[in-house]
Design a protein around this motif. Structure first.
Motif, PDB file in Angstrom:
ATOM      1  N   VAL A   1      -4.436  -5.568   4.185  1.00 24.25           N
ATOM      2  CA  VAL A   1      -4.678  -4.006   3.640  1.00 24.25           C
ATOM      3  C   VAL A   1      -4.655  -3.218   4.845  1.00 24.25           C
ATOM      4  O   VAL A   1      -4.142  -1.847   4.580  1.00 24.25           O
TER       5      VAL A   1
ATOM      6  N   ILE B   1       0.746  -1.157   0.063  1.00 21.18           N
ATOM      7  CA  ILE B   1       0.016   0.142   0.040  1.00 21.18           C
ATOM      8  C   ILE B   1       0.938   1.243  -0.132  1.00 21.18           C
ATOM      9  O   ILE B   1       2.115   1.354   0.713  1.00 21.18           O
TER      10      ILE B   1
ATOM     11  N   THR C   1      -2.597   0.546  -4.648  1.00 25.67           N
ATOM     12  CA  THR C   1      -2.771  -0.792  -3.899  1.00 25.67           C
ATOM     13  C   THR C   1      -2.191  -1.827  -4.839  1.00 25.67           C
ATOM     14  O   THR C   1      -2.526  -1.996  -6.000  1.00 25.67           O
TER      15      THR C   1
ATOM     16  N   THR D   1      -1.835  -0.335   5.299  1.00 23.61           N
ATOM     17  CA  THR D   1      -2.126   1.135   5.158  1.00 23.61           C
ATOM     18  C   THR D   1      -2.045   1.802   6.320  1.00 23.61           C
ATOM     19  O   THR D   1      -1.470   2.949   6.394  1.00 23.61           O
TER      20      THR D   1
END
Length: 170
Positions: free
Chosen positions: A76, A47, A58, A80
């Motif tokens: 994810v 990310i 992404t 992030t």
């Protein structure tokens, strides 16, 4: 003679303020260009975020299908958050350098002793949670943690329901 000294001091102050403004503008431009990248799940998820911690890219590796959907979602989220933490740290370094330069500018309270120090009156923002929605730490603050004003006057509001400003007599 005193007038010339005052003019010189004012010119020096103006120069410091102009330098501080230019420094802050440079820091803002530098911050706006920041990005940070983080990986998760053995580099299967990558990310990249911008300076505002908004995801701008992404990427999934070719073996992403080795993970379940919930593992991908967790990766994810983790990547992030890591990228956001990195970009915030970089932004803070830029801000700290600009603030160090601005610290040479005297405050209003230093120039005018009767003036309050506005900077010291500013509240410190709370740390933003990275907990998921519905988590206990996302609940509203307890009443004892709420902001309280201490130097206030009590005022009995007009109980008729209308403000004296909106009264027909005006």
């Amino acid at each position: 003679m005193a007038n010339e000294t005052a003019k010189g001091q004012l010119a020096e102050l103006v120069e410091l303020v102009q330098g501080g403004i230019a420094s802050m503008a440079r820091a803002q431009q530098e911050r706006a260009r920041l990005t940070a990248t983080a990986h998760a799940a053995d580099r299967r998820v990558t990310i990249t975020v911008n300076a505002d911690c908004i995801v701008i890219k992404t990427e999934f590796s070719d073996d992403i299908d080795d993970l379940t959907y919930s593992e991908i979602a967790a990766a994810v989220t983790s990547a992030t958050q890591d990228a956001a933490a990195k970009v915030q740290e970089l932004a803070q370094q830029i801000l700290d350098a600009a603030q160090e330069e601005q610290s040479r500018i005297p405050s209003l309270s230093e120039l005018f002793p009767a003036m309050p120090d506005i900077k010291s009156m500013m509240p410190t923002p709370p740390t933003v949670s990275t907990a998921p929605p519905g988590s206990p730490e996302r609940l509203a603050p307890k009443p004892e943690e709420a902001v309280r004003f201490t130097d206030v006057e009590e005022w009995d509001h007009d109980r008729s329901g209308r403000s004296s400003i909106s009264a027909p007599e005006w």
